[in-house]
Structures are given as structure tokens and as C-alpha cells.
Design a protein around this motif. Structure first.
Motif, PDB file in Angstrom:
ATOM      1  N   LEU A  67       4.918  13.132   1.381  1.00 31.00           N
ATOM      2  CA  LEU A  67       4.478  12.292   0.295  1.00 31.00           C
ATOM      3  C   LEU A  67       5.614  11.334  -0.101  1.00 31.00           C
ATOM      4  O   LEU A  67       5.491  10.363  -0.515  1.00 31.00           O
ATOM      5  CB  LEU A  67       3.716  12.894  -1.042  1.00 31.00           C
ATOM      6  N   ASN A  68       6.722  11.997  -0.408  1.00 29.48           N
ATOM      7  CA  ASN A  68       7.979  11.243  -0.893  1.00 29.48           C
ATOM      8  C   ASN A  68       8.409   9.975  -0.042  1.00 29.48           C
ATOM      9  O   ASN A  68       8.998   9.159  -0.389  1.00 29.48           O
ATOM     10  CB  ASN A  68       9.128  12.136  -0.966  1.00 29.48           C
ATOM     11  N   ASP A  69       8.050  10.088   1.217  1.00 27.96           N
ATOM     12  CA  ASP A  69       8.460   8.941   2.145  1.00 27.96           C
ATOM     13  C   ASP A  69       7.395   7.880   2.307  1.00 27.96           C
ATOM     14  O   ASP A  69       7.480   6.837   2.795  1.00 27.96           O
ATOM     15  CB  ASP A  69       8.574   9.549   3.392  1.00 27.96           C
ATOM     16  N   LEU A  70       6.128   8.204   1.752  1.00 31.38           N
ATOM     17  CA  LEU A  70       5.030   7.102   1.669  1.00 31.38           C
ATOM     18  C   LEU A  70       4.736   6.309   0.678  1.00 31.38           C
ATOM     19  O   LEU A  70       4.325   5.123   0.687  1.00 31.38           O
ATOM     20  CB  LEU A  70       3.891   8.047   2.365  1.00 31.38           C
ATOM     21  N   PHE A  71       4.732   6.927  -0.554  1.00 32.59           N
ATOM     22  CA  PHE A  71       4.199   6.318  -1.785  1.00 32.59           C
ATOM     23  C   PHE A  71       5.248   5.002  -1.923  1.00 32.59           C
ATOM     24  O   PHE A  71       6.364   5.056  -1.605  1.00 32.59           O
ATOM     25  CB  PHE A  71       3.905   7.039  -3.139  1.00 32.59           C
ATOM     26  N   LEU A  72       4.730   4.114  -3.136  1.00 28.34           N
ATOM     27  CA  LEU A  72       5.327   3.037  -3.413  1.00 28.34           C
ATOM     28  C   LEU A  72       6.033   3.100  -4.493  1.00 28.34           C
ATOM     29  O   LEU A  72       5.859   3.569  -5.685  1.00 28.34           O
ATOM     30  CB  LEU A  72       4.340   1.716  -3.488  1.00 28.34           C
ATOM     31  N   ILE A  73       7.639   3.040  -4.329  1.00 24.06           N
ATOM     32  CA  ILE A  73       8.543   2.992  -5.671  1.00 24.06           C
ATOM     33  C   ILE A  73       9.436   1.749  -5.381  1.00 24.06           C
ATOM     34  O   ILE A  73       9.818   1.460  -4.437  1.00 24.06           O
ATOM     35  CB  ILE A  73       9.141   4.417  -5.585  1.00 24.06           C
TER      36      ILE A  73
ATOM     37  N   GLU B 142      16.940   4.367  -2.078  1.00 21.52           N
ATOM     38  CA  GLU B 142      15.538   4.555  -1.596  1.00 21.52           C
ATOM     39  C   GLU B 142      14.444   3.506  -2.296  1.00 21.52           C
ATOM     40  O   GLU B 142      15.004   2.683  -3.499  1.00 21.52           O
ATOM     41  CB  GLU B 142      15.021   5.946  -2.103  1.00 21.52           C
ATOM     42  N   GLY B 143      13.577   3.484  -1.913  1.00 16.47           N
ATOM     43  CA  GLY B 143      12.245   2.515  -2.532  1.00 16.47           C
ATOM     44  C   GLY B 143      12.450   1.106  -1.798  1.00 16.47           C
ATOM     45  O   GLY B 143      13.268   0.934  -1.186  1.00 16.47           O
TER      46      GLY B 143
ATOM     47  N   ALA C  93      13.234  -1.863  -3.064  1.00 16.62           N
ATOM     48  CA  ALA C  93      14.737  -2.629  -3.407  1.00 16.62           C
ATOM     49  C   ALA C  93      15.906  -2.009  -2.457  1.00 16.62           C
ATOM     50  O   ALA C  93      16.730  -2.495  -2.138  1.00 16.62           O
ATOM     51  CB  ALA C  93      14.839  -2.329  -4.824  1.00 16.62           C
ATOM     52  N   GLY C  94      15.797  -0.572  -2.026  1.00 16.22           N
ATOM     53  CA  GLY C  94      16.586   0.012  -1.091  1.00 16.22           C
ATOM     54  C   GLY C  94      16.364  -0.346   0.323  1.00 16.22           C
ATOM     55  O   GLY C  94      17.134   0.391   1.405  1.00 16.22           O
ATOM     56  N   GLY C  95      15.512  -1.097   0.378  1.00 18.15           N
ATOM     57  CA  GLY C  95      15.180  -1.494   2.012  1.00 18.15           C
ATOM     58  C   GLY C  95      14.151  -1.126   2.918  1.00 18.15           C
ATOM     59  O   GLY C  95      13.743  -1.033   3.852  1.00 18.15           O
ATOM     60  N   GLU C  96      13.489  -0.090   1.866  1.00 23.14           N
ATOM     61  CA  GLU C  96      12.136   0.650   2.480  1.00 23.14           C
ATOM     62  C   GLU C  96      10.926  -0.251   2.284  1.00 23.14           C
ATOM     63  O   GLU C  96      10.197   0.115   1.534  1.00 23.14           O
ATOM     64  CB  GLU C  96      12.014   2.030   2.073  1.00 23.14           C
ATOM     65  N   TRP C  97      10.743  -1.160   2.931  1.00 26.02           N
ATOM     66  CA  TRP C  97       9.714  -2.372   3.003  1.00 26.02           C
ATOM     67  C   TRP C  97       8.329  -1.694   3.290  1.00 26.02           C
ATOM     68  O   TRP C  97       7.457  -2.219   2.857  1.00 26.02           O
ATOM     69  CB  TRP C  97      10.072  -3.548   3.662  1.00 26.02           C
ATOM     70  N   TYR C  98       8.395  -0.814   4.449  1.00 30.17           N
ATOM     71  CA  TYR C  98       7.373  -0.095   4.614  1.00 30.17           C
ATOM     72  C   TYR C  98       6.612   0.484   3.742  1.00 30.17           C
ATOM     73  O   TYR C  98       5.112   0.609   3.866  1.00 30.17           O
ATOM     74  CB  TYR C  98       7.796   0.847   5.704  1.00 30.17           C
ATOM     75  N   ARG C  99       6.845   0.858   2.773  1.00 32.73           N
ATOM     76  CA  ARG C  99       6.221   1.572   1.661  1.00 32.73           C
ATOM     77  C   ARG C  99       5.194   0.693   0.850  1.00 32.73           C
ATOM     78  O   ARG C  99       4.115   1.319   0.460  1.00 32.73           O
ATOM     79  CB  ARG C  99       7.208   2.116   0.446  1.00 32.73           C
TER      80      ARG C  99
ATOM     81  N   PHE D  13      -2.514   3.510   2.516  1.00 29.78           N
ATOM     82  CA  PHE D  13      -3.213   4.675   3.083  1.00 29.78           C
ATOM     83  C   PHE D  13      -2.918   6.032   2.428  1.00 29.78           C
ATOM     84  O   PHE D  13      -3.136   7.145   3.118  1.00 29.78           O
ATOM     85  CB  PHE D  13      -2.922   4.756   4.695  1.00 29.78           C
ATOM     86  N   THR D  14      -2.093   6.171   1.339  1.00 34.13           N
ATOM     87  CA  THR D  14      -1.782   7.385   0.924  1.00 34.13           C
ATOM     88  C   THR D  14      -2.617   7.763  -0.482  1.00 34.13           C
ATOM     89  O   THR D  14      -2.831   6.998  -1.461  1.00 34.13           O
ATOM     90  CB  THR D  14      -0.025   7.330   0.671  1.00 34.13           C
ATOM     91  N   HIS D  15      -3.084   9.138  -0.645  1.00 31.36           N
ATOM     92  CA  HIS D  15      -3.491   9.817  -1.547  1.00 31.36           C
ATOM     93  C   HIS D  15      -3.220  11.167  -1.682  1.00 31.36           C
ATOM     94  O   HIS D  15      -2.988  11.786  -0.907  1.00 31.36           O
ATOM     95  CB  HIS D  15      -5.125   9.919  -1.581  1.00 31.36           C
ATOM     96  N   GLN D  16      -2.963  11.706  -3.011  1.00 28.85           N
ATOM     97  CA  GLN D  16      -2.695  12.974  -3.083  1.00 28.85           C
ATOM     98  C   GLN D  16      -3.846  13.967  -3.587  1.00 28.85           C
ATOM     99  O   GLN D  16      -3.819  15.154  -3.357  1.00 28.85           O
ATOM    100  CB  GLN D  16      -1.521  13.046  -4.162  1.00 28.85           C
TER     101      GLN D  16
END
Length: 303
Positions: free
Chosen positions: A114-120, A132-133, A135-141, A147-150
Motif C-alpha cells: 500500500l505504501n508504494d501505491l497511494f497518492l502522497i 518520496e511522493g 514531488a519526489g519523482g514518483e509520478w506513477y502514484r 486503483f487502490t483501496h484498503q
């Protein structure tokens, strides 16, 4: 020597005793046929037949407008938005639901995913440089969060809404246009959440895209002169939940998706026929350009 068009003879090197009883298609010499073009009387096989007002015509007569039939592309049934009518009008909706369910199961099996999928937006927060996030270059989030639910109630509600809204909208727009509206809405929701929410707030769920389907459905129903009261009532109820205190719902994602859905949906069903695709995808491209601008501005602010 090449066989002349309309010749009733079969392939070359055929003796009199091997002559075919039926003529062969003028475009496919290996296929016997008993059908002829009603305009030029050339033999045509089922693959070459084009429906005419009476009988069938060959592709040449249709192409040169010497007959009364329609061009093959024109004879295909189309949706109100110009998409192709398909045998399974809910195929993409089923696939989207399947992806969401698969990601949900993966998260339940491996919670750390989950930590690699949600938007932050950014982590760690200022004054540290984000590693991370988005702003840290993880545009894929911005995509994976769609498509992510908890929680089970979260995915159940979203998938029910996706089935209820997505199926009819996919049938009305056609697959490619429907998928375009879905992703444009989802990305717009992610972009507005990234722009306005706290950079350390985690956001996830398909709600942004689904609110886009709400907007596009309302536009479609208005275009078809359907009663808008049911869809408006449902939308109002969802907006009340969105802005209710203590619900921990990302109103930014909902509003961003809704606005993008209305804009892209309007383009889909109101584009002029003569330049339909240009207007439809051009408007969606402009919305995506706005998404890029918002994302770049917020990234510059956080870094």
C-alpha cells in the motif's frame, strides 16, 4: 496473364473437366459465389458484399459512388459519440473492476504494498527535501492510487458505482472514448488532490474517476433528454458525504474528477460529426494539459 475482373473462370491451369460450376469472386479467385453486384454484376463473396438498398454491391461500386450502397465503415453501427457498437458493451468496465479487485487482494495479502501505491505529495515534509511522493519523482502514484483501496466498504461502494455508471456509459460512448473519460477524470482528481491537499496526506481510491463518470452520465442524459432527477439526486447524496465532517474523504479528488467528467463528457456527446474525433480528443488533451500544469506547479512549490 491476370484474370479479368468479373471473369467467371477459376484459377489458371484448370482443364475443361475441372471448370467450376459457380463463378468466383472477382477479388478472391479461390472462392465460389452465387452472388453478383447489383450495379456491375461482378461476382462477390460474403467478405466483399456491401449492403445496398436492394441486394449487395461490390466495394468498387461503393467506393466510386456508382452504386446506391453505403461505404463499409458507414454501414457499421455507431454510438451517439461515434464509437463502435460491440458485442460486450461492458467489457472495459469489467476489466477496470477486475484490476481494482486484484490490487485490493494484493494489498490485503501484502499490506506493505500500500505504501508504494497511494497518492502522497511529498515525504519527508519541509524543511527536508522530498524523497518520496509525487514531488519526489514518483509520478506513477497519480495513476496507481486510482486503483487502490484498503477497506472492504470502500472498494465495495466504488465498484458498485463503477458497474452502475460505467456499463451504460461504455455502451453509449464506445470503449476508447469511455476509457478516455475514465482516465482523464481519475488523473484530474489526483492532480487537484495533489495541488490542494496537504502534501503529507495519503489519498487512494477510484472515486475521482467515478465522479467523472457521474458528470459524463449527467451530460449524456441531458443530451438524450432523459429525466436528470435520479442522477442529480444520487450525485447530491455523494457530495453530502464528501463534505461531511469526520468522513476523511478527499473532496479535492471528487471535485476534480467531476469537473473533468463533465468537460470530457460534453465533448464526447456534443462534438460536431464532421470533426468529431478532433474535438473529442482535443478537449481531453487540454484537460490533461491542465493536469500537467497543476502537477508541475505543485511540485515546484514543494521542492
Amino acid at each position: 496473364m491476370d484474370q479479368a475482373p468479373g471473369s467467371p473462370q477459376g484459377p489458371q491451369n484448370q482443364g475443361p473437366s475441372e471448370a467450376r460450376e459457380l463463378p468466383v469472386c472477382y477479388r478472391h479467385p479461390d472462392r465460389e459465389t452465387g452472388i453478383r453486384c447489383t450495379r456491375c454484376e461482378r461476382p462477390i463473396c460474403p467478405e466483399c458484399m456491401v449492403d445496398a438498398s436492394v441486394g449487395f454491391q461490390c466495394p468498387e461500386c461503393v467506393r466510386t459512388r456508382s452504386g446506391t450502397g453505403h461505404a463499409p465503415a458507414a454501414s457499421r453501427p455507431r454510438t451517439i459519440a461515434g464509437g463502435s457498437v460491440t458485442a460486450d458493451p461492458r467489457l472495459l468496465t469489467k476489466i477496470l473492476i477486475g484490476i481494482n479487485v486484484a490490487v485490493f487482494i494484493a494489498v490485503q495479502v501484502r499490506p506493505s504494498l500500500l505504501n508504494d501505491l497511494f497518492l502522497i505529495g511529498a515525504w519527508p515534509p519541509k524543511p527536508f527535501t522530498p524523497t518520496e511522493g509525487v514531488a519526489g519523482g514518483e509520478w506513477y502514484r497519480m495513476v496507481t492510487s486510482m486503483f487502490t483501496h484498503q477497506e472492504i466498504w470502500h472498494i465495495a461502494f466504488n465498484m458498485l458505482s463503477l458497474w452502475w455508471l460505467g456499463g451504460p456509459l461504455e455502451a453509449a460512448l464506445g470503449r476508447l472514448r469511455y476509457l478516455t473519460v475514465y482516465f482523464v477524470s481519475g488523473l484530474s482528481g489526483s492532480a487537484l488532490a495533489y495541488l490542494l491537499a496537504s502534501p503529507t496526506t495519503a489519498t487512494l481510491g477510484a472515486s475521482g474517476a467515478i465522479f467523472g463518470l457521474f458528470g459524463a452520465t449527467a451530460v449524456l442524459m441531458r443530451r438524450l433528454n432523459y429525466d436528470l432527477r435520479p442522477i442529480i439526486a444520487l450525485l447530491v447524496i455523494n457530495l453530502i458525504f464528501t463534505f461531511s465532517p469526520g468522513m476523511h474523504i478527499s473532496w479535492q479528488a471528487h471535485i476534480g474528477g467531476l469537473v473533468a467528467g463533465v468537460i470530457s463528457g460534453y465533448a464526447m456527446v456534443h462534438a460536431p460529426r464532421e470533426r468529431r474525433a478532433l474535438v473529442q480528443y482535443g478537449v481531453c488533451a487540454l484537460v490533461l494539459a491542465a493536469v500537467v500544469v497543476m502537477t508541475l506547479l505543485r511540485t515546484a512549490q514543494l521542492t
